[in-house]
Scaffold this motif. Structure first.
Motif: not given
Length: 149
Positions: A40, A42, A45-49, A67, A69
Motif C-alpha cells: 500500500g 500513504s 490518507y492510508k490505503h493497503t490491500s 484492506e 483504510h
C-alpha cells in the motif's frame, strides 16, 4: 430412597453437568492463524490491500481479501510478504470477518519488520511481518477481512 441416596444422586448429576460444561467450553475455543501479504501507500490518507489464508485448528479454512483504510500524518509506500496473524477469542471462523479498529505509528526504510494488534468486539488480531519500502507517520483507521471471491 433415603436422604443420603438422594443427596448422592443430586451431587452426581451436578458434577456430570459441570464436566459437560467444562468440555463444551474447551471445544468452544478455536485457534485460528493467518498467512498474508499486503502492499500500500500513504499520503495523509492510508490505503493497503492484500490477500491471505486463514486456518483454524478445527479444520476450517478461508481465503481472504484484506484492506486497510485510515488517515493521519503519514507518508510512504510499503509491502509485507509472508506476514502472520493470530486471532484470539474465536469460536468459529465466521467471527474473523469484518472490520477491526487499528492505530499505527511507524517509521521504516528499505527493509523493516513490525507488529500490530487490533480488535473487533471480542475478537482480537495480532499481525507480524517483514516488508520493504519506506513509511513514516501515525494513522488511525480500519482493517477489513472479507472472504475472497
Amino acid at each position: 430412597m433415603n436422604k443420603y441416596t438422594r443427596i448422592a444422586l443430586i451431587a452426581s448429576l451436578l458434577s456430570a453437568s459441570f464436566v459437560t460444561h467444562a468440555e463444551d467450553s474447551k471445544k468452544a475455543k478455536v485457534d485460528c492463524t493467518m498467512k498474508f501479504s499486503l502492499s500500500g501507500w500513504s499520503a495523509l490518507y492510508k490505503h493497503t490491500s492484500g490477500t491471505g489464508t486463514v486456518t483454524c485448528n478445527n479444520g476450517q479454512t478461508a481465503t481472504v481479501k484484506l484492506e486497510a483504510h485510515g488517515g493521519g500524518l503519514t507518508a510512504g509506500k510499503s509491502s509485507i510478504e509472508n506476514g502472520t496473524g493470530e486471532f484470539s477469542n474465536v469460536k468459529n471462523i465466521e467471527e474473523i470477518f469484518g472490520n477491526y479498529v487499528t492505530s499505527d505509528a511507524s517509521a521504516g526504510a528499505v527493509k523493516a519488520s513490525g507488529a500490530q494488534a487490533m480488535t473487533k468486539g471480542e475478537v482480537s488480531l495480532a499481525l507480524a511481518g517483514t516488508g520493504r519500502g519506506w513509511d513514516l507517520g501515525i494513522s488511525f483507521g480500519k482493517f477489513s477481512i472479507k472472504r475472497a471471491e
